[in-house]
Design an enzyme around this catalytic site. Structure first.
Site, short mmCIF file in Angstrom:
data_model
loop_
_atom_site.label_atom_id
_atom_site.label_comp_id
_atom_site.label_asym_id
_atom_site.label_seq_id
_atom_site.Cartn_x
_atom_site.Cartn_y
_atom_site.Cartn_z
N CYS A 79 0.84 -1.19 0.00
CA CYS A 79 0.00 0.00 0.00
C CYS A 79 0.89 1.25 0.00
CB CYS A 79 -0.97 -0.05 1.18
SG CYS A 79 -2.29 1.17 1.11
N ASP A 121 -8.06 -3.37 -7.90
CA ASP A 121 -7.69 -2.40 -6.87
C ASP A 121 -8.12 -1.00 -7.30
OD1 ASP A 121 -6.51 -0.72 -5.04
OD2 ASP A 121 -4.50 -1.59 -5.19
N HIS A 161 -7.23 -4.63 -3.53
CA HIS A 161 -6.23 -3.95 -2.70
C HIS A 161 -6.08 -4.72 -1.39
CE1 HIS A 161 -3.77 -0.53 -1.61
NE2 HIS A 161 -4.37 -0.50 -0.42
#
Length: 245
Positions: A125, A183, A214
């Site tokens: 991330c 994502d 994600h």
């Protein structure tokens, strides 16, 4: 490998940074990995991931990425309050402060007894962005960036001309990008932008787009994909074993 766990408070240009270290207990000279977390800092899933990597023969350093903005030891929850605080921290801390954090981590790694002097970076991330950002430093041999956010959008604060993507030519080591096709944080046009920059720069990179959402590495929550996560660990270990030996 059996591993040990340690805590270190490193002095950086912007204050004291708590860093968690996971290391093999077997004597030897192992490479170091800087493992950049999500906005939530060192949660239980991040700690478990660090242990998995360390067990393959690496010293793994997990810094508190927003140490300037939180008391030492802060862990944010995977809830709305945690997301709001973490995102505010992300939009507050300038990239230059992350760069100086990386400098402090590299120095610690190279001075660490039992480290062979080679350092790699991995992250998820925002941590994927920070692993990419670390790769701009010539002391980082390789980086593994899992669904890195905010590279394509240039939304993180930085001095003029210090945009992450615009400085891609500074990458000297090998870098791997992994994105989930489902994502929403890095849509297809964003992935195309990053890929084209990689191609035009001529850096040594590998690119994967997988059928995943994600945070598919996080072993808590409905988006976790255990089989895909295992494959990513194997690929990361392969990259770092080859480039940091």
């Amino acid at each position: 490998m059996i591993i040990s766990q340690h805590q270190h408070d490193l002095e950086t240009a912007t204050g004291t940074m708590r860093t968690y270290r996971y290391s093999p207990i077997e004597p030897g000279n192992y490479p170091c990995l800087i493992f950049y977390s999500e906005i939530f800092q060192q949660t239980a899933p991040i700690a478990r991931s660090a242990k998995i990597l360390a067990g393959h023969g690496f010293h793994v350093l997990v810094p508190e990425v927003f140490h300037e903005l939180n008391p030492i030891g802060t862990v944010l929850g995977y809830d709305d309050a945690g997301k709001e605080k973490g995102n505010n921290d992300k939009w507050t801390k300038p990239l230059e402060a992350h760069d100086s954090d990386t400098d402090a981590l590299i120095k610690f790694a190279k001075d660490l007894e039992g480290c062979n002097g080679n350092v790699g970076a991995i992250g998820v991330c925002i941590g994927g962005h920070l692993a990419y950002r670390a790769a701009l430093n010539p002391n980082i041999n390789s980086a593994f960036c899992l669904y890195p956010t905010d590279i394509h959008s240039d939304t993180l604060p930085a001095n003029k001309g210090n945009n992450s993507l615009e400085n891609i030519n500074n990458i000297k080591g090998e870098i791997h990008f992994i994105f989930g096709k489902q994502d929403p944080h890095v849509p297809v046009e964003g992935r195309v932008k990053i890929y084209q920059a990689c191609q035009q720069s001529g850096i040594n990179f590998q690119w994967q787009e997988v059928n995943a959402q994600h945070a598919f590495m996080r072993d808590e929550g409905e988006r976790y994909d255990p089989a895909l996560a295992l494959l990513m660990y194997q690929q990361a270990v392969s990259l770092f074993s080859r480039t940091l030996a």
